[in-house]
Design an enzyme around this catalytic site. Sequence first.
Site, PDB file in Angstrom:
ATOM      1  N   ARG A   1      28.538  56.771  -0.977  1.00  0.00           N
ATOM      2  CA  ARG A   1      28.481  58.243  -1.015  1.00  0.00           C
ATOM      3  C   ARG A   1      29.341  58.755   0.128  1.00  0.00           C
ATOM      4  O   ARG A   1      29.086  58.440   1.301  1.00  0.00           O
ATOM      5  CB  ARG A   1      27.034  58.711  -0.847  1.00  0.00           C
ATOM      6  CG  ARG A   1      26.921  60.202  -0.558  1.00  0.00           C
ATOM      7  CD  ARG A   1      25.510  60.729  -0.655  1.00  0.00           C
ATOM      8  NE  ARG A   1      25.061  60.726  -2.045  1.00  0.00           N
ATOM      9  CZ  ARG A   1      23.955  61.352  -2.474  1.00  0.00           C
ATOM     10  NH1 ARG A   1      23.175  62.001  -1.617  1.00  0.00           N
ATOM     11  NH2 ARG A   1      23.619  61.308  -3.736  1.00  0.00           N
TER      12      ARG A   1
ATOM     13  N   HIS B   1      29.639  63.056  -9.416  1.00  0.00           N
ATOM     14  CA  HIS B   1      28.366  62.354  -9.200  1.00  0.00           C
ATOM     15  C   HIS B   1      28.041  61.602 -10.497  1.00  0.00           C
ATOM     16  O   HIS B   1      27.112  61.955 -11.230  1.00  0.00           O
ATOM     17  CB  HIS B   1      27.277  63.370  -8.849  1.00  0.00           C
ATOM     18  CG  HIS B   1      26.060  62.789  -8.209  1.00  0.00           C
ATOM     19  ND1 HIS B   1      25.908  61.435  -7.963  1.00  0.00           N
ATOM     20  CD2 HIS B   1      24.909  63.375  -7.775  1.00  0.00           C
ATOM     21  CE1 HIS B   1      24.722  61.226  -7.388  1.00  0.00           C
ATOM     22  NE2 HIS B   1      24.100  62.382  -7.263  1.00  0.00           N
TER      23      HIS B   1
ATOM     24  N   GLN C   1      24.505  60.207 -11.379  1.00  0.00           N
ATOM     25  CA  GLN C   1      23.585  61.282 -11.759  1.00  0.00           C
ATOM     26  C   GLN C   1      23.751  61.597 -13.249  1.00  0.00           C
ATOM     27  O   GLN C   1      22.759  61.754 -13.974  1.00  0.00           O
ATOM     28  CB  GLN C   1      23.891  62.529 -10.912  1.00  0.00           C
ATOM     29  CG  GLN C   1      22.982  63.699 -11.194  1.00  0.00           C
ATOM     30  CD  GLN C   1      21.554  63.442 -10.752  1.00  0.00           C
ATOM     31  OE1 GLN C   1      21.311  63.086  -9.615  1.00  0.00           O
ATOM     32  NE2 GLN C   1      20.601  63.612 -11.662  1.00  0.00           N
TER      33      GLN C   1
ATOM     34  N   ASP D   1      21.965  73.199 -10.112  1.00  0.00           N
ATOM     35  CA  ASP D   1      22.107  72.417  -8.875  1.00  0.00           C
ATOM     36  C   ASP D   1      22.189  73.435  -7.733  1.00  0.00           C
ATOM     37  O   ASP D   1      22.379  74.638  -7.966  1.00  0.00           O
ATOM     38  CB  ASP D   1      23.397  71.576  -8.966  1.00  0.00           C
ATOM     39  CG  ASP D   1      23.615  70.674  -7.751  1.00  0.00           C
ATOM     40  OD1 ASP D   1      22.661  70.466  -6.960  1.00  0.00           O
ATOM     41  OD2 ASP D   1      24.753  70.182  -7.577  1.00  0.00           O
TER      42      ASP D   1
ATOM     43  N   ARG E   1      17.335  57.654 -12.583  1.00  0.00           N
ATOM     44  CA  ARG E   1      18.394  57.148 -11.701  1.00  0.00           C
ATOM     45  C   ARG E   1      18.221  55.639 -11.503  1.00  0.00           C
ATOM     46  O   ARG E   1      19.188  54.874 -11.524  1.00  0.00           O
ATOM     47  CB  ARG E   1      18.343  57.849 -10.327  1.00  0.00           C
ATOM     48  CG  ARG E   1      18.622  59.357 -10.354  1.00  0.00           C
ATOM     49  CD  ARG E   1      20.065  59.664 -10.660  1.00  0.00           C
ATOM     50  NE  ARG E   1      20.974  59.024  -9.717  1.00  0.00           N
ATOM     51  CZ  ARG E   1      21.272  59.501  -8.497  1.00  0.00           C
ATOM     52  NH1 ARG E   1      20.769  60.641  -8.077  1.00  0.00           N
ATOM     53  NH2 ARG E   1      22.120  58.851  -7.719  1.00  0.00           N
TER      54      ARG E   1
HETATM   55  N1  NVA Z   1      26.000  69.161  -5.536  1.00  0.00           N
HETATM   56  C1  NVA Z   1      25.003  68.570  -4.658  1.00  0.00           C
HETATM   57  C2  NVA Z   1      24.327  67.437  -5.337  1.00  0.00           C
HETATM   58  C3  NVA Z   1      23.247  66.766  -4.542  1.00  0.00           C
HETATM   59  C4  NVA Z   1      22.635  65.605  -5.247  1.00  0.00           C
HETATM   60  C5  NVA Z   1      25.696  68.098  -3.385  1.00  0.00           C
HETATM   61  O1  NVA Z   1      26.800  67.557  -3.463  1.00  0.00           O
HETATM   62  O2  NVA Z   1      25.123  68.296  -2.308  1.00  0.00           O
HETATM   63  N1   CP Z   2      20.289  63.780  -6.917  1.00  0.00           N
HETATM   64  C1   CP Z   2      20.648  63.057  -5.840  1.00  0.00           C
HETATM   65  O1   CP Z   2      21.693  62.417  -5.808  1.00  0.00           O
HETATM   66  O2   CP Z   2      19.737  63.078  -4.825  1.00  0.00           O
HETATM   67  P1   CP Z   2      19.971  62.542  -3.331  1.00  0.00           P
HETATM   68  O3   CP Z   2      21.052  63.402  -2.738  1.00  0.00           O
HETATM   69  O4   CP Z   2      18.652  62.708  -2.657  1.00  0.00           O
HETATM   70  O5   CP Z   2      20.405  61.122  -3.417  1.00  0.00           O
END
Ligand code: NVA
Ligand code: CP
Length: 311
Positions: free
Chosen positions: A108, A135, A138, A230, A298
């Site tokens: 990440r 993502h 997800q 989101d 997930r």
């Molecule tokens: N769009 C959000 C998703 C978190 C899982 C982010 O990137 O923070």
């Molecule tokens: N939805 C998701 O990726 O959650 P986290 O940011 O907690 O991993």
Amino acid sequence: MRHFLSVDDVTGDELLALLDRADELKAERAARHRAGSSLVGDQLQGRSVALVFEKPSLRTRASFEVGVHELGGKALPMWDGEVGLGRREAVADVGAVLGRYVHAIVIRTFGQDDLEELAAAAGVPVVNALTDHEHPCQALADLQTVREHHGELAGRTLTYVGDGNNVAHSLLLAGAKVGLSVRIAHPEGYAPAPDVVAAAQRHAGASGAEVVVTTDPRAAVDGADAVYTDVWASMGQESEAAERAAKFADFQVTPQLMAHAADGAVFLHCLPAHRGEEVAAEVMASPAARVFDQAENRLHAQKALLATLLG
Ligand code: NVA
Ligand code: CP
């Protein structure tokens, strides 16, 4: 060796095969649970997977770490930016070094370009656990959840209300590949990237899905089988939160907005959720909400992904 840096790294058929495998792993885990047996299999026996996090996480970190454990492998979580990707050490060097120790790297980070650079140097499969651009893990869990509820994806419609962000991009690509129509309703200035929309439109042309991008949330939700949102400010955009809150005020998913969706529609959110911002607390608490199934999926979807990449 294959990477999963983007939904576009797999075909629609491969996506559906991953979902089938995720469903099988979910059923097998439930059966083991009921029987009081160990949840640990052997698909990754003797193999290690690095989990590198340059941004916070609850679901992704926990589901990958438990998932690798349940496949019989060893997870190496690297947390709180301790790797210092591109700061302490060149991105490509991090990929090359980790690739000498582990059988796959789940990461990440911020830039999709950094992810691609790391993958090019790693010599082992690399999985995108969220970048600013996509993502994809997800999206796997999201499609699994919609299919679980509605029985099939082709011919259904998912409406995403909010920021044209990483989550929106992966949903656009994944839905369009498997025949699930995707509508995005975003405030002016927060549209998904034009190249992602164009790619999704090409996929939709082949699968029979529709892709719609609009600034009208009410029209976008009309008749939808799934409504998704989101956070308004993603990780790394914290300084824009107040400005975004003002611009996104008409894009909250409320019971009134949900009332325009199809009968039996589900509400989805990748989480973390901010009640009173992108979603009303009543919607999160409503029977339509499948957000915790989505979070659970997930685990199953990523186990399917790792077992396939390392199979
Ligand atoms: N769009 C959000 C998703 C978190 C899982 C982010 O990137 O923070
Ligand atoms: N939805 C998701 O990726 O959650 P986290 O940011 O907690 O991993």
